[in-house]
Design a protein around this motif. Structure first.
Motif, PDB file in Angstrom:
ATOM      1  N   SER A  61       0.816  -1.216   0.000  1.00  0.00           N
ATOM      2  CA  SER A  61       0.000   0.000   0.000  1.00  0.00           C
ATOM      3  C   SER A  61       0.847   1.262   0.000  1.00  0.00           C
ATOM      4  O   SER A  61       0.340   2.345  -0.244  1.00  0.00           O
ATOM      5  CB  SER A  61      -0.972  -0.011   1.175  1.00  0.00           C
TER       6      SER A  61
ATOM      7  N   LEU B 230      -0.035  -9.855  -1.235  1.00  0.00           N
ATOM      8  CA  LEU B 230       0.589  -8.540  -1.082  1.00  0.00           C
ATOM      9  C   LEU B 230       2.096  -8.603  -0.907  1.00  0.00           C
ATOM     10  O   LEU B 230       2.809  -7.679  -1.249  1.00  0.00           O
ATOM     11  CB  LEU B 230       0.002  -7.851   0.150  1.00  0.00           C
TER      12      LEU B 230
ATOM     13  N   GLU C  51       4.769  -4.394   2.584  1.00  0.00           N
ATOM     14  CA  GLU C  51       3.867  -4.938   3.603  1.00  0.00           C
ATOM     15  C   GLU C  51       3.574  -6.421   3.374  1.00  0.00           C
ATOM     16  O   GLU C  51       3.705  -6.931   2.273  1.00  0.00           O
ATOM     17  CB  GLU C  51       2.569  -4.144   3.649  1.00  0.00           C
TER      18      GLU C  51
ATOM     19  N   VAL D 179      -8.764   2.902  -2.429  1.00  0.00           N
ATOM     20  CA  VAL D 179      -8.771   1.559  -1.843  1.00  0.00           C
ATOM     21  C   VAL D 179     -10.049   1.285  -1.053  1.00  0.00           C
ATOM     22  O   VAL D 179     -10.182   0.225  -0.448  1.00  0.00           O
ATOM     23  CB  VAL D 179      -7.549   1.300  -0.939  1.00  0.00           C
TER      24      VAL D 179
ATOM     25  N   ASP E 176      -4.552   5.199  -0.385  1.00  0.00           N
ATOM     26  CA  ASP E 176      -3.179   5.087   0.128  1.00  0.00           C
ATOM     27  C   ASP E 176      -2.338   6.144  -0.556  1.00  0.00           C
ATOM     28  O   ASP E 176      -2.783   6.724  -1.565  1.00  0.00           O
ATOM     29  CB  ASP E 176      -2.641   3.700  -0.251  1.00  0.00           C
TER      30      ASP E 176
ATOM     31  N   ARG F 159      -1.841   6.689  -4.075  1.00  0.00           N
ATOM     32  CA  ARG F 159      -1.758   5.545  -4.992  1.00  0.00           C
ATOM     33  C   ARG F 159      -3.125   5.376  -5.626  1.00  0.00           C
ATOM     34  O   ARG F 159      -4.048   4.831  -5.024  1.00  0.00           O
ATOM     35  CB  ARG F 159      -1.341   4.268  -4.278  1.00  0.00           C
TER      36      ARG F 159
ATOM     37  N   LEU G 294      -4.602   7.896   3.429  1.00  0.00           N
ATOM     38  CA  LEU G 294      -4.259   6.905   4.449  1.00  0.00           C
ATOM     39  C   LEU G 294      -2.781   7.051   4.842  1.00  0.00           C
ATOM     40  O   LEU G 294      -1.956   6.158   4.615  1.00  0.00           O
ATOM     41  CB  LEU G 294      -4.614   5.505   3.952  1.00  0.00           C
TER      42      LEU G 294
ATOM     43  N   ARG H 110       7.912  -2.890   6.619  1.00  0.00           N
ATOM     44  CA  ARG H 110       7.307  -1.606   6.258  1.00  0.00           C
ATOM     45  C   ARG H 110       8.068  -0.405   6.799  1.00  0.00           C
ATOM     46  O   ARG H 110       7.536   0.699   6.786  1.00  0.00           O
ATOM     47  CB  ARG H 110       5.863  -1.542   6.779  1.00  0.00           C
TER      48      ARG H 110
ATOM     49  N   LYS I 194      -1.739   6.159  11.018  1.00  0.00           N
ATOM     50  CA  LYS I 194      -1.852   4.701  11.148  1.00  0.00           C
ATOM     51  C   LYS I 194      -0.529   4.113  11.587  1.00  0.00           C
ATOM     52  O   LYS I 194       0.484   4.807  11.522  1.00  0.00           O
ATOM     53  CB  LYS I 194      -2.311   4.089   9.826  1.00  0.00           C
ATOM     54  N   HIS I 195      -0.407   2.908  12.015  1.00  0.00           N
ATOM     55  CA  HIS I 195      -1.428   1.903  12.326  1.00  0.00           C
ATOM     56  C   HIS I 195      -1.424   1.823  13.833  1.00  0.00           C
ATOM     57  O   HIS I 195      -0.412   1.430  14.417  1.00  0.00           O
ATOM     58  CB  HIS I 195      -1.075   0.556  11.718  1.00  0.00           C
TER      59      HIS I 195
ATOM     60  N   ARG J 188       1.116 -10.655  10.651  1.00  0.00           N
ATOM     61  CA  ARG J 188       0.671  -9.390  11.271  1.00  0.00           C
ATOM     62  C   ARG J 188      -0.778  -9.425  11.717  1.00  0.00           C
ATOM     63  O   ARG J 188      -1.184  -8.648  12.574  1.00  0.00           O
ATOM     64  CB  ARG J 188       0.886  -8.222  10.310  1.00  0.00           C
TER      65      ARG J 188
ATOM     66  N   MET K 286      -6.276   5.051  11.859  1.00  0.00           N
ATOM     67  CA  MET K 286      -6.508   3.665  11.436  1.00  0.00           C
ATOM     68  C   MET K 286      -5.916   2.742  12.490  1.00  0.00           C
ATOM     69  O   MET K 286      -4.744   2.879  12.849  1.00  0.00           O
ATOM     70  CB  MET K 286      -5.818   3.402  10.084  1.00  0.00           C
TER      71      MET K 286
ATOM     72  N   TYR L 166      -3.533  -4.255  12.384  1.00  0.00           N
ATOM     73  CA  TYR L 166      -3.919  -5.664  12.222  1.00  0.00           C
ATOM     74  C   TYR L 166      -3.642  -6.485  13.487  1.00  0.00           C
ATOM     75  O   TYR L 166      -4.346  -7.427  13.797  1.00  0.00           O
ATOM     76  CB  TYR L 166      -3.094  -6.300  11.102  1.00  0.00           C
TER      77      TYR L 166
ATOM     78  N   ASP M  59      -7.975  -1.212   9.857  1.00  0.00           N
ATOM     79  CA  ASP M  59      -7.149  -1.499   8.688  1.00  0.00           C
ATOM     80  C   ASP M  59      -7.931  -2.500   7.838  1.00  0.00           C
ATOM     81  O   ASP M  59      -8.867  -3.153   8.314  1.00  0.00           O
ATOM     82  CB  ASP M  59      -5.779  -2.052   9.107  1.00  0.00           C
ATOM     83  N   TRP M  60      -7.519  -2.621   6.596  1.00  0.00           N
ATOM     84  CA  TRP M  60      -8.308  -3.374   5.607  1.00  0.00           C
ATOM     85  C   TRP M  60      -8.462  -4.857   5.972  1.00  0.00           C
ATOM     86  O   TRP M  60      -7.469  -5.562   6.140  1.00  0.00           O
ATOM     87  CB  TRP M  60      -7.673  -3.195   4.228  1.00  0.00           C
TER      88      TRP M  60
HETATM   89  C1  BGC Z   1      -2.425  -1.607   4.941  1.00  0.00           C
HETATM   90  C2  BGC Z   1      -2.838  -0.172   5.176  1.00  0.00           C
HETATM   91  C3  BGC Z   1      -3.490   0.366   3.939  1.00  0.00           C
HETATM   92  C4  BGC Z   1      -4.675  -0.511   3.591  1.00  0.00           C
HETATM   93  C5  BGC Z   1      -5.420  -0.049   2.356  1.00  0.00           C
HETATM   94  C6  BGC Z   1      -3.536  -2.453   4.381  1.00  0.00           C
HETATM   95  O1  BGC Z   1      -3.051  -3.667   3.909  1.00  0.00           O
HETATM   96  O2  BGC Z   1      -1.942  -2.149   6.135  1.00  0.00           O
HETATM   97  O3  BGC Z   1      -1.746   0.605   5.537  1.00  0.00           O
HETATM   98  O4  BGC Z   1      -3.854   1.701   4.096  1.00  0.00           O
HETATM   99  O5  BGC Z   1      -4.196  -1.820   3.335  1.00  0.00           O
HETATM  100  O6  BGC Z   1      -4.715  -0.330   1.218  1.00  0.00           O
END
Ligand code: BGC
Length: 809
Positions: free
Chosen positions: A65, A123, A154, A502, A521, A527, A613, A627, A661-662, A672, A705, A708, A740-741
């Motif tokens: 991300s 990822l 990540e 995202v 992100d 992104r 984010l 990260r 975050k996080h 994680r 945020m 995990y 977080d996602w």
């Molecule tokens: C990441 C976050 C990110 C989110 C959205 C997660 O996997 O830990 O930092 O903002 O995905 O892409």
């Protein structure tokens, strides 16, 4: 159903893009750190040999991300040529390309083959760049530049092995060969976090080492300008680089190394980074705050007291022959047992000083920042005794400038206990410090009556908002659940569509006056999707993948999700890839961070992004964290200060929000989603939460945020202590807390409980998450009042968002 987008049919370079690229260049210039120089730099020639994996394939940023889909990346090769260098080894660089592609294709085949297998981690990218073809000197250059590169991201940690934290034998041989065959040899380190530098101490003939880290899309130009001397390097490390990996406390226990991925025991307590090296007498390879320059500076400081606030006027004079900037760093050794030898209290960076020029900076701090946390009664305390103020340009190059005496112990603040450990943790304790005699520096005395004690043990009331309450009155509980659960990236209906976001908040209530909020992100810039198409029915589809890992999804699946620019109209969005956060932080320049934040906000405004984010402020606890490049530093004060500045920059344009975050202790990527960071309250409060606090208090960040991981056994989105006690009751946070996602997936955090404890928004959402909330309602895990409260916070934020203001006129 009509939908809207700000993606544009015009793909030409805009003025905003040019300006932001220039800022990305300046940020890279400020954040690159010169680690070694025996006089070879600046280069005396414009004819250079160039080798190494990152020569033309310079790694601009990490994966996951933290990626950015920019228009173009200037590699080191391109940067050198842009600045008029003649590169004598282009044949080697070209043959590297073929080599690279071969290895990359093989890597890709393996990834694709594994992607559909259970447990595969899409990822996580662990691609290692090959060393490349053998180097044989056939040119007549006397200067050689070698770019050593590493990638991380990540979903996985770096590994303490050759090819990652260590160099391979092949790399060592290539570097050794170049260092022996060229008169001047400059090594560029193109990796997102520190690595073992033992090889550079062993190999003779390395004249200079430049830590270019992962310098963003303009990195090549910045590197070339530093090499030529057009720009004087002034970046300072934000981490201590260990001489040996084993020198890091409990290094062998980190992540995958001890075989236990369920628990990460923070046994070093507060002794993270230089707090450990300095207190335990371990010499680092490069200390925290270190970075060389082409010029020299003299620094003098004069301390004074105003109430409880301490300030030091620092006069910095450029005493060398190049223009340059210097960072003044103020450390304080506080009295008391089991405390770190010193900690960073304040910092300042000069403007560009010409030879002979000087500037006076004021470095000030509130002593609360030096308080230690006494677990016995949950208080931040200042111990009675002498506080030594040390001024310098690295943690290991300081001189005492004053001693401030505190006549009696002071209670700075009282707190509720939070996040209890589930089993006892044996923490490191510091050796006794030798007494210092500092007779020849000024002694000042604090007036104890100037200190106040803050009491955070009494819960504060949240204010009600009439406009929001009225809107909520018109919603059923089911509709409120629709608002507190987001909608994902793919296939979800969005009335305002920012391709590549995202996630979004729901569009269901658009016709009732509530817009949706796109979230994007990541820490090095937005992104989003560069190139998209719009179908006749108004569906916007990406033409390229928005995350490099998605390229491993088999083509037959991807094909259905992608647009066809030959048949459909194209829409473009070009965002800027700034240097990674570690580079930005290595500038030690809060103004620059604020400017970068404001530059991102301009892009948010242009593309319609409500939540960025970032910033990501987890502490660099170990160099192997996958990260680290997304994060600032091992030091919470530096992190908090710079992240708060960046947040202010972002939120200067109303209706655009930063998301820190996080939250909290997401310091390991392997496993994680299940690992528990087991941390004492003292270390949690003095190190890990201290990085977040200024972003909330001073930066007034509008979103947080959660992470995990579990913290002392509790999933962070399920932690009332984090989401409510610390954030809202202590720090006065008034915005939205989001997960977080997918962090509330099955066997992870509980969705209903998340809302009950104050994690307002479940991202990126879906039916499963809503079902779990309804089940929680039936079971009593969450109440309707909880859901209404969370929903109110999300609605408030959306009402104030720029997208809402533009489309709901
Ligand atoms: C990441 C976050 C990110 C989110 C959205 C997660 O996997 O830990 O930092 O903002 O995905 O892409």
């Amino acid at each position: 159903m009509r939908s809207y987008t700000k993606a544009s049919p015009n793909g030409a370079v805009s003025k905003r893009e040019e300006e932001n690229l220039h800022l990305a260049y300046e940020a890279a210039c400020e954040g690159i750190v010169l680690l070694k120089n025996d006089g070879a730099l600046p280069l005396k020639t414009k004819k250079v040999a160039l080798y190494g994996p990152g020569a033309a394939k310079t790694v601009k940023g990490g994966t996951g991300s933290g990626e950015v889909n920019e228009r173009h990346v200037v590699s080191v090769l391109e940067g050198l040529e842009n600045r008029g260098f003649h590169v004598t080894t282009k044949d080697w660089v070209e043959s590297y390309e073929e080599y690279y592609l071969r290895v990359r294709r093989r890597y890709r085949r393996q990834k694709v083959a594994n992607i559909l297998k259970p447990g595969s981690n899409i990822l996580y990218e662990n691609f290692r760049m090959p060393c490349g073809p053998e180097i044989r000197k056939t040119d007549d250059a006397d200067t050689c530049i070698y770019v050593l590169s590493r990638q991380a991201g990540e979903g996985g940690d770096r590994r303490a092995e050759a090819g990652d934290y260590y160099v391979t034998e092949e790399e060592k041989a290539a570097i050794g060969y170049c260092a022996a065959h060229y008169e001047n040899f400059v090594l560029l380190l193109n990796c997102g976090s520190s690595m073992d530098m033992g090889f550079a101490r062993e190999i003779p003939g390395i004249n200079a080492v430049l830590y270019i880290c992962q310098p963003g899309s303009q990195g090549g130009n910045a590197v070339a300008d530093i090499l030529s001397g057009t720009v004087t390097p002034g970046g300072k490390l934000t981490d201590s680089w260990a001489k040996r990996y084993e020198d890091i406390p409990f290094a062998a226990d980190y992540s995958y190394l001890n075989g236990d991925l369920q628990n990460e025991n923070y046994r070093e307590g507060i002794f993270v980074g230089y707090r450990y090296f300095d207190s335990f007498g371990v010499e680092p390879a490069y200390p925290f705050g270190f970075g060389m320059s082409y010029t020299t500076f003299q620094m003098e400081g004069k301390a004074c007291l105003q109430g409880s606030r301490v300030s030091v006027d620092v006069t910095v004079k450029n005493t060398g022959n190049f223009s340059g900037k210097e960072v003044a760093q103020l450390y304080v050794s506080a009295p008391g047992q089991n405390r770190e030898y010193q900690s960073l209290a304040a910092l300042g960076k000069t403007k560009l000083l010409s030879p002979g020029e000087e500037e006076t900076l004021t470095l000030a701090f509130d002593p609360a920042a030096l308080a230690f946390f006494r677990e016995a009664d949950n208080c931040f305390m200042l111990e009675q005794g002498e506080y030594v103020l040390r001024l310098g340009n690295s943690s290991r190059n300081t001189a005492a400038v004053a001693v401030v005496e505190l006549g009696e112990a002071v209670t700075v603040s009282r707190h509720l206990p939070i996040c209890p450990l589930q089993s006892p943790l044996q923490e490191l304790t510091a050796p006794k410090r030798k007494p210092e005699t500092l007779a020849d520096v000024p002694h000042l005395v604090w007036d104890v009556s100037a200190f106040e004690t803050a009491d955070y043990t009494v819960p504060s009331e949240e204010t009600q908002d009439r406009q929001v309450e009225k809107f909520l009155d018109g919603l059923t509980t089911k509709e409120m659940v629709d608002i507190v659960v987001g909608v994902g990236q793919i296939g979800a209906k969005k009335r305002f569509d920012l391709p590549g976001s995202v996630g979004n908040t729901t569009s269901k209530f658009w016709d009732r006056g509530l817009a949706n909020a796109p979230l994007c992100d990541g820490p090095a810039g937005l992104r989003i999707s560069r190139h998209n198409t719009i179908t006749k029915k108004g569906r916007i589809l990406p033409v390229e993948v928005t995350l490099s890992a998605y390229s491993f999804i088999p083509k037959f699946i991807r094909k259905h999700l992608m647009g066809n620019p030959e048949k459909q109209q194209s829409l473009y969005q070009y965002a800027t890839a700034f240097p990674v956060t570690t580079v930005l932080a290595q500038s030690w320049n809060a103004d620059l961070l604020e400017q970068v934040g404001a530059a991102v906000a301009r892009e948010m405004e242009e593309f319609g992004c409500t939540y960025w984010l970032a910033p990501a402020v987890n502490i660099h606890r170990n160099p192997l964290c996958g990260r680290n490049f997304e994060y600032f530093s091992e030091d919470p004060r530096l992190t908090g200060l710079l992240a708060a500045a960046m947040t202010k920059g972002v939120q200067k344009i109303p209706g655009h929000y930063a998301t820190v975050k996080h939250f909290a202790c997401n310091n390991q990527e392997n496993n994680r989603t299940h690992v528990s960071g087991n941390v004492s309250q003292r270390a949690l409060r003095e190190i890990y939460l201290r990085a977040f606090e200024p972003v909330v208090r001073q930066g007034k960040v509008q979103a947080v945020m959660t992470s995990y991981n579990r913290l002392n056994g509790v999933y962070t989105p399920n932690s009332y202590d984090l989401c409510t006690v610390v954030l809202r009751q202590e720090w006065g946070f008034e915005g939205v807390v989001m997960t977080d996602w997918y962090s509330t997936n099955p066997r992870q955090g509980d969705n209903a409980l998340a809302l009950a404890v104050g994690n307002d928004l479940i991202m990126p959402g879906g039916r499963y998450f809503k079902r779990k909330i309804f089940r929680g309602l039936r079971k009593g895990t969450v109440t309707e009042a909880d859901i209404r409260r969370c929903c109110g916070r999300v609605v408030r934020a959306v009402f104030d968002s720029a997208v809402q203001k533009e489309y709901m006129k």
